[in-house]
Design a protein around this motif. Structure first.
Motif, PDB file in Angstrom:
ATOM      1  N   LEU A   1       8.693  -7.052  -5.725  1.00 16.06           N
ATOM      2  CA  LEU A   1       9.238  -7.882  -4.649  1.00 16.06           C
ATOM      3  C   LEU A   1      10.366  -7.156  -3.906  1.00 16.06           C
ATOM      4  N   VAL A   2      11.213  -6.480  -4.647  1.00 17.63           N
ATOM      5  CA  VAL A   2      12.281  -5.694  -4.012  1.00 17.63           C
ATOM      6  C   VAL A   2      11.672  -4.549  -3.203  1.00 17.63           C
ATOM      7  N   ALA A   3      10.638  -3.919  -3.739  1.00 20.60           N
ATOM      8  CA  ALA A   3       9.979  -2.824  -3.024  1.00 20.60           C
ATOM      9  C   ALA A   3       9.344  -3.315  -1.724  1.00 20.60           C
ATOM     10  N   GLU A   4       8.773  -4.520  -1.739  1.00 20.24           N
ATOM     11  CA  GLU A   4       8.207  -5.077  -0.507  1.00 20.24           C
ATOM     12  C   GLU A   4       9.296  -5.303   0.536  1.00 20.24           C
TER      13      GLU A   4
ATOM     14  N   THR B   1      -1.209  -0.513  -5.755  1.00 23.61           N
ATOM     15  CA  THR B   1      -2.178   0.161  -4.901  1.00 23.61           C
ATOM     16  C   THR B   1      -2.965  -0.902  -4.140  1.00 23.61           C
ATOM     17  N   LYS B   2      -3.675  -0.476  -3.141  1.00 21.85           N
ATOM     18  CA  LYS B   2      -4.471  -1.416  -2.350  1.00 21.85           C
ATOM     19  C   LYS B   2      -5.451  -2.183  -3.241  1.00 21.85           C
ATOM     20  N   ALA B   3      -6.058  -1.499  -4.208  1.00 19.98           N
ATOM     21  CA  ALA B   3      -7.047  -2.121  -5.091  1.00 19.98           C
ATOM     22  C   ALA B   3      -6.421  -3.197  -5.978  1.00 19.98           C
ATOM     23  N   GLU B   4      -5.137  -3.061  -6.290  1.00 20.15           N
ATOM     24  CA  GLU B   4      -4.474  -4.017  -7.181  1.00 20.15           C
ATOM     25  C   GLU B   4      -3.962  -5.257  -6.451  1.00 20.15           C
ATOM     26  N   ILE B   5      -3.874  -5.205  -5.127  1.00 19.60           N
ATOM     27  CA  ILE B   5      -3.327  -6.313  -4.355  1.00 19.60           C
ATOM     28  C   ILE B   5      -4.395  -7.383  -4.158  1.00 19.60           C
ATOM     29  N   THR B   6      -4.048  -8.612  -4.496  1.00 25.85           N
ATOM     30  CA  THR B   6      -5.008  -9.710  -4.375  1.00 25.85           C
ATOM     31  C   THR B   6      -4.791 -10.539  -3.110  1.00 25.85           C
ATOM     32  N   GLN B   7      -3.665 -10.369  -2.427  1.00 20.44           N
ATOM     33  CA  GLN B   7      -3.383 -11.117  -1.201  1.00 20.44           C
ATOM     34  C   GLN B   7      -3.355 -10.155  -0.016  1.00 20.44           C
ATOM     35  N   HIS B   8      -4.078 -10.501   1.039  1.00 23.34           N
ATOM     36  CA  HIS B   8      -4.076  -9.674   2.234  1.00 23.34           C
ATOM     37  C   HIS B   8      -2.693  -9.679   2.873  1.00 23.34           C
ATOM     38  N   GLY B   9      -2.314  -8.549   3.447  1.00 26.36           N
ATOM     39  CA  GLY B   9      -1.064  -8.465   4.187  1.00 26.36           C
ATOM     40  C   GLY B   9       0.136  -8.015   3.376  1.00 26.36           C
ATOM     41  N   ARG B  10      -0.024  -7.795   2.089  1.00 27.31           N
ATOM     42  CA  ARG B  10       1.096  -7.344   1.270  1.00 27.31           C
ATOM     43  C   ARG B  10       1.224  -5.830   1.381  1.00 27.31           C
ATOM     44  N   ALA B  11       2.443  -5.334   1.258  1.00 29.22           N
ATOM     45  CA  ALA B  11       2.689  -3.890   1.306  1.00 29.22           C
ATOM     46  C   ALA B  11       2.094  -3.234   0.068  1.00 29.22           C
ATOM     47  N   SER B  12       1.568  -2.050   0.252  1.00 26.25           N
ATOM     48  CA  SER B  12       0.986  -1.290  -0.851  1.00 26.25           C
ATOM     49  C   SER B  12       1.653   0.080  -0.925  1.00 26.25           C
ATOM     50  N   ALA B  13       1.428   0.766  -2.028  1.00 20.77           N
ATOM     51  CA  ALA B  13       1.946   2.127  -2.163  1.00 20.77           C
ATOM     52  C   ALA B  13       1.338   3.025  -1.087  1.00 20.77           C
ATOM     53  N   GLY B  14       0.079   2.803  -0.756  1.00 26.10           N
ATOM     54  CA  GLY B  14      -0.565   3.584   0.299  1.00 26.10           C
ATOM     55  C   GLY B  14       0.062   3.344   1.662  1.00 26.10           C
ATOM     56  N   ALA B  15       0.447   2.088   1.929  1.00 32.04           N
ATOM     57  CA  ALA B  15       1.127   1.787   3.189  1.00 32.04           C
ATOM     58  C   ALA B  15       2.474   2.498   3.242  1.00 32.04           C
ATOM     59  N   ALA B  16       3.193   2.499   2.117  1.00 27.24           N
ATOM     60  CA  ALA B  16       4.487   3.187   2.069  1.00 27.24           C
ATOM     61  C   ALA B  16       4.309   4.689   2.293  1.00 27.24           C
ATOM     62  N   LYS B  17       3.265   5.280   1.704  1.00 26.70           N
ATOM     63  CA  LYS B  17       3.006   6.706   1.912  1.00 26.70           C
ATOM     64  C   LYS B  17       2.650   6.991   3.368  1.00 26.70           C
TER      65      LYS B  17
ATOM     66  N   ALA C   1       0.212  12.200   3.924  1.00 27.37           N
ATOM     67  CA  ALA C   1      -1.016  11.827   4.630  1.00 27.37           C
ATOM     68  C   ALA C   1      -2.243  12.228   3.802  1.00 27.37           C
ATOM     69  N   LYS C   2      -2.194  13.400   3.205  1.00 23.79           N
ATOM     70  CA  LYS C   2      -3.321  13.871   2.384  1.00 23.79           C
ATOM     71  C   LYS C   2      -3.496  12.979   1.151  1.00 23.79           C
ATOM     72  N   GLU C   3      -2.396  12.559   0.547  1.00 21.18           N
ATOM     73  CA  GLU C   3      -2.500  11.669  -0.615  1.00 21.18           C
ATOM     74  C   GLU C   3      -3.207  10.369  -0.240  1.00 21.18           C
ATOM     75  N   VAL C   4      -2.902   9.836   0.923  1.00 24.32           N
ATOM     76  CA  VAL C   4      -3.553   8.602   1.363  1.00 24.32           C
ATOM     77  C   VAL C   4      -5.030   8.863   1.633  1.00 24.32           C
ATOM     78  N   MET C   5      -5.329   9.940   2.348  1.00 24.60           N
ATOM     79  CA  MET C   5      -6.728  10.238   2.672  1.00 24.60           C
ATOM     80  C   MET C   5      -7.545  10.519   1.419  1.00 24.60           C
ATOM     81  N   ASP C   6      -6.956  11.210   0.447  1.00 26.09           N
ATOM     82  CA  ASP C   6      -7.673  11.561  -0.776  1.00 26.09           C
ATOM     83  C   ASP C   6      -7.778  10.410  -1.768  1.00 26.09           C
ATOM     84  N   SER C   7      -7.068   9.322  -1.534  1.00 25.28           N
ATOM     85  CA  SER C   7      -7.041   8.217  -2.496  1.00 25.28           C
ATOM     86  C   SER C   7      -8.361   7.453  -2.556  1.00 25.28           C
ATOM     87  N   THR C   8      -9.201   7.571  -1.582  1.00 23.78           N
ATOM     88  CA  THR C   8     -10.477   6.852  -1.436  1.00 23.78           C
ATOM     89  C   THR C   8     -10.304   5.346  -1.299  1.00 23.78           C
TER      90      THR C   8
END
Length: 178
Positions: A50-53, A112-128, A160-167
């Motif tokens: 929650l603090v990270a969001e 990660t995006k895969a772990e988020i169950t609610q649309h619109g929440r910040a993810s580690a990929g969004a932060a990257k 950017a590469k980490e996000v692209m390579d994350s699949t």
């Protein structure tokens, strides 16, 4: 407001003032969450998320402000009184450092995006992704001002590469589907 007639300027308070005001309202709300959520008795991982969001949102708002206005006042605590409201602008370089700190915290504590169950929440990929854009912007500014910018460009490429390579993310193959 001048956009349609190409006469828009920084003197147009109908567009500039609401953006400035609304950004700082959002930053203050994020600062309130960052201040008060750690005091809640709850699961530590969820509390950090929650603090990270909140830090992600604060970083995003400051990133937009610093790109539009350059030096801006930086607040990392909640404003809850009418005292000490006359503040000066902080150097953009310091604001960028604070943005990077917030996004790095997000990478560490957001799902990660895969772990988020609610649309619109910040993810580690969004932060990257935002962090890559921050480094690209800061490197471009350094280059424009006669500096090097290479280290920032390398960091932008890395994230950017980490996000692209994350699949977890992909581009649509048919543009009208957007």
């Amino acid at each position: 407001g001048g956009l349609g007639t190409y006469t828009f300027s920084s003197g147009n308070v109908q567009a500039i003032l609401p953006y400035w005001r609304d950004s700082y309202i959002g930053i203050n709300e994020a600062n309130a969450a960052i201040t008060h959520v750690p005091n809640v008795n709850m699961d530590e991982d969820r509390r950090n998320e929650l603090v990270a969001e909140a830090r992600f949102l604060r970083a995003l708002m400051y990133f937009n402000l610093v790109r539009y206005f350059g030096d801006v006042p930086y607040f990392d605590t909640e404003t809850n009184s009418l005292e000490n409201l006359l503040v000066s602008r902080d150097p953009a370089s310091m604001v960028y450092e604070k943005i990077i700190e917030d996004l790095e915290f997000g990478i560490e504590h957001l799902d990660t995006k895969a772990e988020i169950t609610q649309h619109g929440r910040a993810s580690a990929g969004a932060a990257k992704t935002v962090l890559a854009k921050v480094y690209l912007t800061r490197g471009s500014l350094a280059k424009r001002d006669g500096g090097d910018g290479t280290a920032d460009f390398q960091m932008a490429a890395q994230y950017a590469k980490e996000v692209m390579d994350s699949t977890e993310y992909s581009l649509l193959t048919y543009l009208p589907d957007v």
